[in-house]
Design a protein around this motif. Structure first.
Motif, PDB file in Angstrom:
ATOM      1  N   MET A   1       0.011  44.257  23.613  1.00 10.58           N
ATOM      2  CA  MET A   1       1.155  45.062  24.046  1.00 10.58           C
ATOM      3  C   MET A   1       1.540  46.082  22.985  1.00 10.58           C
ATOM      4  N   TYR A   2       1.425  45.722  21.714  1.00 10.04           N
ATOM      5  CA  TYR A   2       1.687  46.702  20.649  1.00 10.04           C
ATOM      6  C   TYR A   2       0.720  47.879  20.800  1.00 10.04           C
ATOM      7  N   SER A   3      -0.552  47.566  20.995  1.00 12.76           N
ATOM      8  CA  SER A   3      -1.564  48.618  21.124  1.00 12.76           C
ATOM      9  C   SER A   3      -1.368  49.427  22.401  1.00 12.76           C
ATOM     10  N   PHE A   4      -0.999  48.755  23.490  1.00  8.60           N
ATOM     11  CA  PHE A   4      -0.759  49.444  24.754  1.00  8.60           C
ATOM     12  C   PHE A   4       0.325  50.505  24.582  1.00  8.60           C
ATOM     13  N   TRP A   5       1.458  50.116  24.024  1.00 12.95           N
ATOM     14  CA  TRP A   5       2.571  51.062  23.871  1.00 12.95           C
ATOM     15  C   TRP A   5       2.303  52.086  22.780  1.00 12.95           C
ATOM     16  N   GLU A   6       1.563  51.699  21.757  1.00 12.24           N
ATOM     17  CA  GLU A   6       1.173  52.668  20.726  1.00 12.24           C
ATOM     18  C   GLU A   6       0.285  53.755  21.343  1.00 12.24           C
ATOM     19  N   SER A   7      -0.600  53.353  22.235  1.00 11.04           N
ATOM     20  CA  SER A   7      -1.464  54.321  22.919  1.00 11.04           C
ATOM     21  C   SER A   7      -0.642  55.243  23.815  1.00 11.04           C
ATOM     22  N   ILE A   8       0.270  54.676  24.564  1.00  8.69           N
ATOM     23  CA  ILE A   8       1.084  55.464  25.489  1.00  8.69           C
ATOM     24  C   ILE A   8       2.018  56.421  24.752  1.00  8.69           C
ATOM     25  N   LEU A   9       2.670  55.936  23.717  1.00  8.61           N
ATOM     26  CA  LEU A   9       3.704  56.745  23.057  1.00  8.61           C
ATOM     27  C   LEU A   9       3.162  57.670  21.971  1.00  8.61           C
ATOM     28  N   PHE A  10       2.125  57.228  21.281  1.00 12.38           N
ATOM     29  CA  PHE A  10       1.654  57.995  20.131  1.00 12.38           C
ATOM     30  C   PHE A  10       0.230  58.523  20.291  1.00 12.38           C
TER      31      PHE A  10
ATOM     32  N   TRP B   1      11.952  43.439  35.149  1.00 11.83           N
ATOM     33  CA  TRP B   1      11.162  43.820  33.979  1.00 11.83           C
ATOM     34  C   TRP B   1      11.675  45.150  33.422  1.00 11.83           C
ATOM     35  N   LEU B   2      11.880  46.117  34.326  1.00 13.36           N
ATOM     36  CA  LEU B   2      12.389  47.429  33.911  1.00 13.36           C
ATOM     37  C   LEU B   2      13.779  47.337  33.302  1.00 13.36           C
ATOM     38  N   GLU B   3      14.629  46.559  33.925  1.00 14.04           N
ATOM     39  CA  GLU B   3      15.994  46.397  33.413  1.00 14.04           C
ATOM     40  C   GLU B   3      15.978  45.847  31.993  1.00 14.04           C
ATOM     41  N   LEU B   4      15.170  44.837  31.743  1.00  8.19           N
ATOM     42  CA  LEU B   4      15.091  44.239  30.405  1.00  8.19           C
ATOM     43  C   LEU B   4      14.460  45.200  29.399  1.00  8.19           C
ATOM     44  N   TRP B   5      13.442  45.929  29.824  1.00 10.43           N
ATOM     45  CA  TRP B   5      12.779  46.909  28.955  1.00 10.43           C
ATOM     46  C   TRP B   5      13.761  48.006  28.544  1.00 10.43           C
ATOM     47  N   ARG B   6      14.438  48.564  29.545  1.00  7.51           N
ATOM     48  CA  ARG B   6      15.410  49.639  29.295  1.00  7.51           C
ATOM     49  C   ARG B   6      16.524  49.151  28.365  1.00  7.51           C
ATOM     50  N   LYS B   7      17.045  47.977  28.655  1.00  5.20           N
ATOM     51  CA  LYS B   7      18.125  47.415  27.836  1.00  5.20           C
ATOM     52  C   LYS B   7      17.665  47.223  26.393  1.00  5.20           C
ATOM     53  N   THR B   8      16.458  46.719  26.220  1.00  2.83           N
ATOM     54  CA  THR B   8      15.933  46.488  24.868  1.00  2.83           C
ATOM     55  C   THR B   8      15.775  47.800  24.116  1.00  2.83           C
ATOM     56  N   ILE B   9      15.233  48.796  24.769  1.00  3.81           N
ATOM     57  CA  ILE B   9      15.085  50.105  24.119  1.00  3.81           C
ATOM     58  C   ILE B   9      16.450  50.657  23.731  1.00  3.81           C
TER      59      ILE B   9
ATOM     60  N   GLU C   1      13.311  60.967  21.706  1.00 10.68           N
ATOM     61  CA  GLU C   1      12.313  61.351  22.704  1.00 10.68           C
ATOM     62  C   GLU C   1      11.345  60.223  23.040  1.00 10.68           C
ATOM     63  N   ASN C   2      10.836  59.523  22.043  1.00  9.85           N
ATOM     64  CA  ASN C   2       9.888  58.443  22.314  1.00  9.85           C
ATOM     65  C   ASN C   2      10.553  57.282  23.055  1.00  9.85           C
ATOM     66  N   ALA C   3      11.812  57.017  22.753  1.00 13.20           N
ATOM     67  CA  ALA C   3      12.536  55.980  23.485  1.00 13.20           C
ATOM     68  C   ALA C   3      12.678  56.385  24.952  1.00 13.20           C
ATOM     69  N   ASP C   4      13.035  57.646  25.174  1.00 18.08           N
ATOM     70  CA  ASP C   4      13.142  58.151  26.546  1.00 18.08           C
ATOM     71  C   ASP C   4      11.786  58.105  27.249  1.00 18.08           C
ATOM     72  N   THR C   5      10.731  58.465  26.541  1.00 17.02           N
ATOM     73  CA  THR C   5       9.392  58.437  27.116  1.00 17.02           C
ATOM     74  C   THR C   5       8.979  57.006  27.463  1.00 17.02           C
ATOM     75  N   ALA C   6       9.320  56.057  26.614  1.00 19.47           N
ATOM     76  CA  ALA C   6       8.989  54.651  26.882  1.00 19.47           C
ATOM     77  C   ALA C   6       9.665  54.171  28.162  1.00 19.47           C
ATOM     78  N   ILE C   7      10.878  54.608  28.404  1.00 19.16           N
ATOM     79  CA  ILE C   7      11.573  54.245  29.637  1.00 19.16           C
ATOM     80  C   ILE C   7      10.925  54.940  30.830  1.00 19.16           C
ATOM     81  N   TYR C   8      10.676  56.224  30.708  1.00 17.86           N
ATOM     82  CA  TYR C   8      10.062  57.002  31.793  1.00 17.86           C
ATOM     83  C   TYR C   8       8.685  56.435  32.170  1.00 17.86           C
ATOM     84  N   LYS C   9       7.851  56.200  31.165  1.00 19.15           N
ATOM     85  CA  LYS C   9       6.506  55.680  31.420  1.00 19.15           C
ATOM     86  C   LYS C   9       6.562  54.295  32.045  1.00 19.15           C
ATOM     87  N   SER C  10       7.492  53.464  31.592  1.00 18.28           N
ATOM     88  CA  SER C  10       7.603  52.113  32.144  1.00 18.28           C
ATOM     89  C   SER C  10       7.987  52.155  33.619  1.00 18.28           C
ATOM     90  N   GLU C  11       8.821  53.112  33.990  1.00 14.58           N
ATOM     91  CA  GLU C  11       9.210  53.245  35.396  1.00 14.58           C
ATOM     92  C   GLU C  11       7.997  53.600  36.256  1.00 14.58           C
TER      93      GLU C  11
END
Length: 126
Positions: A46-55, A85-93, A100-110
């Motif tokens: 999951m670290y690598s997944f989100w690192e790939s998506i965000l960075f 899942w989305l609610e918990l992800w958004r809340k955690t972020i 911008e990356n926080a916003d992108t993480a929410i957008y991509k997760s949706e």
């Protein structure tokens, strides 16, 4: 609040998120009872997944959709599960990060959740 800008930030985000997930009565059982997740293997993916998506660090190797189909066969993964899942992800972020990356993480997760929910539903109908 800090910006989401490093692998360490992603690790903190993912760890905090999964702490919530495992305690959640709506989706926690998918991880503990159905998938019986090995956290020592799952978290680095999951670290690598989100690192790939965000960075754009193409460190993730895998097919997240394929991993979820067998789980969906055992227990239907429904829209309400993805919504939680989305609610918990958004809340955690929002608890830990801004920018911008926080916003992108929410957008991509949706987008990911919508696609996965659709594909899981189609798989159940076929």
């Amino acid at each position: 609040m800090k910006k989401l800008e490093s692998r360490e930030d992603i690790e903190h985000l993912v760890n905090s998120f999964y702490t919530k997930v495992t305690q959640d009565e709506t989706i926690g059982f998918f991880f503990s009872d159905i998938a019986k997740v090995d956290w020592d293997k799952h978290l680095p993916k999951m670290y690598s997944f989100w690192e790939s998506i965000l960075f754009g660090q193409m460190s993730y190797k895998g097919n997240p959709m394929a991993v979820h189909f067998p789980i969906n066969e055992i227990q239907a993964m429904e829209k309400r599960h993805f919504d939680k899942w989305l609610e918990l992800w958004r809340k955690t972020i929002e608890e830990h990060f801004t920018g911008e990356n926080a916003d992108t993480a929410i957008y991509k997760s949706e987008n990911i959740a919508k696609l996965m929910a659709f594909k899981m539903e189609m798989a159940r109908k076929s």
